[in-house]
Design an enzyme around this catalytic site. Structure first.
Site, PDB file in Angstrom:
ATOM      1  N   TYR A   1       0.875  -1.179   0.000  1.00 55.76           N
ATOM      2  CA  TYR A   1       0.000   0.000   0.000  1.00 55.76           C
ATOM      3  C   TYR A   1       0.908   1.224   0.000  1.00 55.76           C
ATOM      4  O   TYR A   1       1.478   1.605   1.009  1.00 55.76           O
ATOM      5  CB  TYR A   1      -0.900   0.022   1.223  1.00 55.76           C
ATOM      6  CG  TYR A   1      -1.971  -1.043   1.261  1.00 55.76           C
ATOM      7  CD1 TYR A   1      -2.313  -1.764   0.122  1.00 55.76           C
ATOM      8  CD2 TYR A   1      -2.654  -1.336   2.436  1.00 55.76           C
ATOM      9  CE1 TYR A   1      -3.294  -2.741   0.164  1.00 55.76           C
ATOM     10  CE2 TYR A   1      -3.642  -2.299   2.487  1.00 55.76           C
ATOM     11  CZ  TYR A   1      -3.957  -3.003   1.351  1.00 55.76           C
ATOM     12  OH  TYR A   1      -4.940  -3.969   1.404  1.00 55.76           O
TER      13      TYR A   1
ATOM     14  N   PHE B   1     -13.943  -4.216   0.140  1.00 55.63           N
ATOM     15  CA  PHE B   1     -14.955  -3.508  -0.643  1.00 55.63           C
ATOM     16  C   PHE B   1     -16.347  -3.640  -0.008  1.00 55.63           C
ATOM     17  O   PHE B   1     -17.332  -3.940  -0.693  1.00 55.63           O
ATOM     18  CB  PHE B   1     -15.008  -4.006  -2.088  1.00 55.63           C
ATOM     19  CG  PHE B   1     -13.729  -3.828  -2.858  1.00 55.63           C
ATOM     20  CD1 PHE B   1     -12.906  -2.745  -2.628  1.00 55.63           C
ATOM     21  CD2 PHE B   1     -13.343  -4.757  -3.821  1.00 55.63           C
ATOM     22  CE1 PHE B   1     -11.718  -2.582  -3.342  1.00 55.63           C
ATOM     23  CE2 PHE B   1     -12.163  -4.607  -4.538  1.00 55.63           C
ATOM     24  CZ  PHE B   1     -11.354  -3.507  -4.298  1.00 55.63           C
ATOM     25  N   PRO B   2     -16.457  -3.417   1.321  1.00 56.99           N
ATOM     26  CA  PRO B   2     -17.782  -3.549   1.945  1.00 56.99           C
ATOM     27  C   PRO B   2     -18.778  -2.508   1.463  1.00 56.99           C
ATOM     28  O   PRO B   2     -19.987  -2.707   1.576  1.00 56.99           O
ATOM     29  CB  PRO B   2     -17.476  -3.368   3.441  1.00 56.99           C
ATOM     30  CG  PRO B   2     -16.236  -2.534   3.466  1.00 56.99           C
ATOM     31  CD  PRO B   2     -15.429  -3.004   2.280  1.00 56.99           C
ATOM     32  N   LEU B   3     -18.249  -1.401   0.917  1.00 61.58           N
ATOM     33  CA  LEU B   3     -19.123  -0.362   0.351  1.00 61.58           C
ATOM     34  C   LEU B   3     -19.035  -0.345  -1.163  1.00 61.58           C
ATOM     35  O   LEU B   3     -19.484   0.606  -1.808  1.00 61.58           O
ATOM     36  CB  LEU B   3     -18.742   1.013   0.916  1.00 61.58           C
ATOM     37  CG  LEU B   3     -18.804   1.139   2.438  1.00 61.58           C
ATOM     38  CD1 LEU B   3     -18.381   2.535   2.869  1.00 61.58           C
ATOM     39  CD2 LEU B   3     -20.196   0.808   2.953  1.00 61.58           C
TER      40      LEU B   3
END
Length: 284
Positions: A57, A204-206
């Site tokens: 990251y 990617f929960p949203l």
């Protein structure tokens, strides 16, 4: 349930993902370093004890921010990282799946964070690995666990066949797969994790960058949010917590406002009307 086991430690079910601390696309320096540091510190103040990160990251950015913000680390704080990928000079995501690359990835994480051991490390799978290739990768992960470099082994982007193969070789403490109210392709993996008592950690929960509107604009989500006086993001996150008791959240942000909103989702109660509207198990 406010906590769930992640290996040998119980952690709060709302954690923090470090992917958005670097620049756009998890690449390059942060937009606002001072706010990134403040977000990390505030997350811990709010009770977050599970931080998901990766050396790629940035690369090399998220872990540096975490160390600058939090070192020396609170005793209750759990770091989970992942290996199996790298970035090129333009930020493209490339595989780094060879055993020597996996080991180098773990060592890089340890050096950057300034720790001797990571609580867990996920093996990120980029494609349908041949069984022999996955076995070789697992051998490397098991060796690093036996050496004390990592506490537990996880998988990321795994299907049920790969998870069963891994479970035939060793204990798996967590699985990270994409999952949200409009993308439930990993439901069989979630069900297998629940059966085996393994933490399931949706990324990617949203929704991914180009799919957020499908989640946050979903008519069920927006209707429940309006009725309960919550935001659509809070409802979407609360839905994941309500789907199964073994789900752990790692929503990421570089915004203090969004951090407060995300953590508050763990306190949002979905009543029976909301559970029915959102298609949750056990609803009438």
């Amino acid at each position: 349930m406010n906590t769930f086991p992640l290996g040998k430690r119980n952690v709060h079910r709302v954690g923090f993902g470090a992917m958005q601390l670097p620049g756009r696309g998890a690449f390059g320096p942060p937009r606002d370093r001072a706010e990134a540091l403040a977000v990390v510190r505030r997350a811990v103040e709010l009770g977050v004890d599970h931080i998901d990160t990766a050396q790629y990251y940035g690369p090399d950015v998220a872990n540096e921010i975490l160390r600058s913000a939090l070192y020396p680390y609170p005793s209750q704080l759990v770091f989970v990282s992942k290996v199996g990928a790298r970035r090129d000079g333009k930020g493209a995501w490339l595989p780094a799946q060879k055993p020597e690359e996996l080991r180098a990835g773990v060592l890089d994480n340890l050096r950057a964070l300034g720790v001797d051991r990571l609580h867990a490390v996920n093996l990120r799978l980029h494609s349908k690995s041949a069984p022999k290739a996955l076995d070789a990768q697992l051998d490397t992960m098991i060796a690093m666990r036996d050496e004390g470099l990592i506490g537990g082994i996880g998988l990321s982007n795994a299907d049920t066949e790969q998870l069963r193969q891994a479970l035939g070789r060793t204990e798996i403490v967590c699985v990270q797969n994409p999952f949200n109210i409009v993308d439930q392709q990993s439901r069989p993996v979630l069900d297998l994790c629940l059966e085996r008592g393994i933490a399931f950690v949706p990324f990617f929960p949203l929704g991914a960058a180009f799919g957020r509107e499908r989640v946050l604009g979903h008519p069920w989500v927006t209707a429940v949010a309006q009725r309960l006086g919550a935001t659509p993001a809070q409802v979407a996150l609360a839905w994941i917590l309500a789907v199964a008791p073994n789900t752990l959240l790692i929503p990421g942000t570089a915004s203090l406002g969004h951090l407060e909103e995300n953590v508050a989702a763990g306190r949002l109660v979905l009543d029976e009307e909301a559970r029915v509207a959102l298609g949750l198990p056990g609803a009438a």
